[in-house]
Design a protein around this motif. Sequence first.
Motif, PDB file in Angstrom:
ATOM      1  N   LEU A  32      -8.408   3.921   2.203  1.00 29.42           N
ATOM      2  CA  LEU A  32      -8.545   3.657   3.535  1.00 29.42           C
ATOM      3  C   LEU A  32      -7.519   3.926   4.613  1.00 29.42           C
ATOM      4  N   LEU A  33      -7.740   5.011   5.189  1.00 31.30           N
ATOM      5  CA  LEU A  33      -6.487   5.308   6.143  1.00 31.30           C
ATOM      6  C   LEU A  33      -6.631   4.775   7.422  1.00 31.30           C
ATOM      7  N   TRP A  34      -5.414   4.263   7.982  1.00 31.73           N
ATOM      8  CA  TRP A  34      -5.427   3.219   9.154  1.00 31.73           C
ATOM      9  C   TRP A  34      -4.225   3.547   9.799  1.00 31.73           C
ATOM     10  N   ASN A  35      -4.120   3.108  11.258  1.00 35.21           N
ATOM     11  CA  ASN A  35      -3.192   3.440  12.125  1.00 35.21           C
ATOM     12  C   ASN A  35      -3.115   2.433  12.956  1.00 35.21           C
ATOM     13  N   ASN A  36      -1.960   1.586  13.217  1.00 34.59           N
ATOM     14  CA  ASN A  36      -1.641   0.864  14.462  1.00 34.59           C
ATOM     15  C   ASN A  36      -1.176   1.298  15.567  1.00 34.59           C
ATOM     16  N   PRO A  37      -1.761   1.830  16.708  1.00 36.25           N
ATOM     17  CA  PRO A  37      -1.191   2.582  17.505  1.00 36.25           C
ATOM     18  C   PRO A  37      -0.354   1.818  18.293  1.00 36.25           C
ATOM     19  N   ARG A  38       0.005   0.324  18.466  1.00 38.27           N
ATOM     20  CA  ARG A  38       1.176  -0.087  18.995  1.00 38.27           C
ATOM     21  C   ARG A  38       2.382  -0.042  18.187  1.00 38.27           C
ATOM     22  N   ILE A  39       2.263   0.375  17.044  1.00 34.47           N
ATOM     23  CA  ILE A  39       3.611   0.458  16.380  1.00 34.47           C
ATOM     24  C   ILE A  39       3.904   1.761  15.721  1.00 34.47           C
ATOM     25  N   HIS A  40       2.824   2.545  15.428  1.00 32.84           N
ATOM     26  CA  HIS A  40       2.848   3.819  14.581  1.00 32.84           C
ATOM     27  C   HIS A  40       2.391   5.003  15.667  1.00 32.84           C
ATOM     28  N   THR A  41       3.193   6.165  15.204  1.00 36.74           N
ATOM     29  CA  THR A  41       2.957   7.269  16.063  1.00 36.74           C
ATOM     30  C   THR A  41       1.480   7.698  15.728  1.00 36.74           C
ATOM     31  N   PRO A  42       0.799   8.694  16.485  1.00 37.29           N
ATOM     32  CA  PRO A  42      -0.481   8.897  16.471  1.00 37.29           C
ATOM     33  C   PRO A  42      -0.898   9.400  15.021  1.00 37.29           C
ATOM     34  N   HIS A  54     -15.290  -3.849  -2.375  1.00 33.69           N
ATOM     35  CA  HIS A  54     -14.563  -4.271  -1.258  1.00 33.69           C
ATOM     36  C   HIS A  54     -14.369  -3.236  -0.175  1.00 33.69           C
ATOM     37  N   ARG A  55     -14.639  -2.087  -0.407  1.00 33.32           N
ATOM     38  CA  ARG A  55     -14.651  -0.926   0.530  1.00 33.32           C
ATOM     39  C   ARG A  55     -15.106  -1.332   1.982  1.00 33.32           C
ATOM     40  N   ALA A  56     -16.681  -1.977   1.882  1.00 30.64           N
ATOM     41  CA  ALA A  56     -17.054  -2.060   3.199  1.00 30.64           C
ATOM     42  C   ALA A  56     -16.437  -3.251   4.046  1.00 30.64           C
ATOM     43  N   TRP A  57     -15.875  -4.398   3.164  1.00 29.31           N
ATOM     44  CA  TRP A  57     -15.317  -5.337   3.942  1.00 29.31           C
ATOM     45  C   TRP A  57     -13.927  -4.885   4.346  1.00 29.31           C
ATOM     46  N   LEU A  58     -13.194  -4.208   3.667  1.00 31.14           N
ATOM     47  CA  LEU A  58     -11.964  -3.716   4.232  1.00 31.14           C
ATOM     48  C   LEU A  58     -12.224  -2.884   5.539  1.00 31.14           C
ATOM     49  N   GLU A  59     -13.064  -1.770   5.397  1.00 28.48           N
ATOM     50  CA  GLU A  59     -13.493  -0.841   6.434  1.00 28.48           C
ATOM     51  C   GLU A  59     -13.666  -1.825   7.629  1.00 28.48           C
ATOM     52  N   GLU A  60     -14.494  -2.813   7.472  1.00 28.72           N
ATOM     53  CA  GLU A  60     -14.894  -3.579   8.750  1.00 28.72           C
ATOM     54  C   GLU A  60     -13.928  -4.242   9.128  1.00 28.72           C
ATOM     55  N   THR A  71     -12.143   7.193   5.491  1.00 33.42           N
ATOM     56  CA  THR A  71     -12.068   6.723   4.144  1.00 33.42           C
ATOM     57  C   THR A  71     -12.252   7.962   3.223  1.00 33.42           C
ATOM     58  N   LEU A  72     -11.224   8.099   2.160  1.00 33.31           N
ATOM     59  CA  LEU A  72     -11.541   9.177   1.248  1.00 33.31           C
ATOM     60  C   LEU A  72     -11.664   8.486  -0.094  1.00 33.31           C
ATOM     61  N   PRO A  73     -12.174   9.476  -1.041  1.00 34.87           N
ATOM     62  CA  PRO A  73     -12.205   8.987  -2.499  1.00 34.87           C
ATOM     63  C   PRO A  73     -10.957   8.956  -3.064  1.00 34.87           C
ATOM     64  N   MET A  74     -10.588   8.192  -4.141  1.00 38.99           N
ATOM     65  CA  MET A  74      -9.168   8.264  -4.611  1.00 38.99           C
ATOM     66  C   MET A  74      -8.761   9.703  -5.226  1.00 38.99           C
ATOM     67  N   GLY A  75      -7.865  10.163  -5.278  1.00 37.16           N
ATOM     68  CA  GLY A  75      -7.419  11.349  -5.937  1.00 37.16           C
ATOM     69  C   GLY A  75      -7.581  12.332  -4.618  1.00 37.16           C
ATOM     70  N   THR A  76      -8.005  12.288  -3.543  1.00 40.03           N
ATOM     71  CA  THR A  76      -7.991  13.159  -2.686  1.00 40.03           C
ATOM     72  C   THR A  76      -6.680  13.235  -1.854  1.00 40.03           C
ATOM     73  N   ALA A  77      -6.074  14.183  -1.754  1.00 36.36           N
ATOM     74  CA  ALA A  77      -4.689  14.246  -0.962  1.00 36.36           C
ATOM     75  C   ALA A  77      -4.824  14.218   0.405  1.00 36.36           C
ATOM     76  N   THR A  78      -3.865  13.219   0.983  1.00 30.72           N
ATOM     77  CA  THR A  78      -3.758  13.029   2.309  1.00 30.72           C
ATOM     78  C   THR A  78      -2.708  13.691   3.013  1.00 30.72           C
ATOM     79  N   GLU A  79      -2.687  13.730   4.157  1.00 33.30           N
ATOM     80  CA  GLU A  79      -1.545  14.251   4.713  1.00 33.30           C
ATOM     81  C   GLU A  79      -0.258  13.726   4.692  1.00 33.30           C
TER      82      GLU A  79
END
Length: 83
Positions: A32-42, A54-60, A71-79
Amino acid sequence: MNLLDQLSGGAASEDRARCSRKGCRADAAWQLLWNNPRIHTPERRKIWLACGEHRAWLEEYLQVRSLWKETLPMGTATESDTR
């Protein structure tokens, strides 16, 4: 294993990706990829791991706080993996 490894969870005992939900020890199946815009760059992406249960709970949790990006499957490369 010495006492310090046992108390800290030791690297040897944690060789698999685990769900980020508190108390869950299941293997992670999702990123689950996330970002807090108040403290992280975009472009910054933090990653929580989730098992199928727990995927749905954490996403919500992230969506309600306007932090969730995708949200990406495990093993998928992220930036962030390539930095």
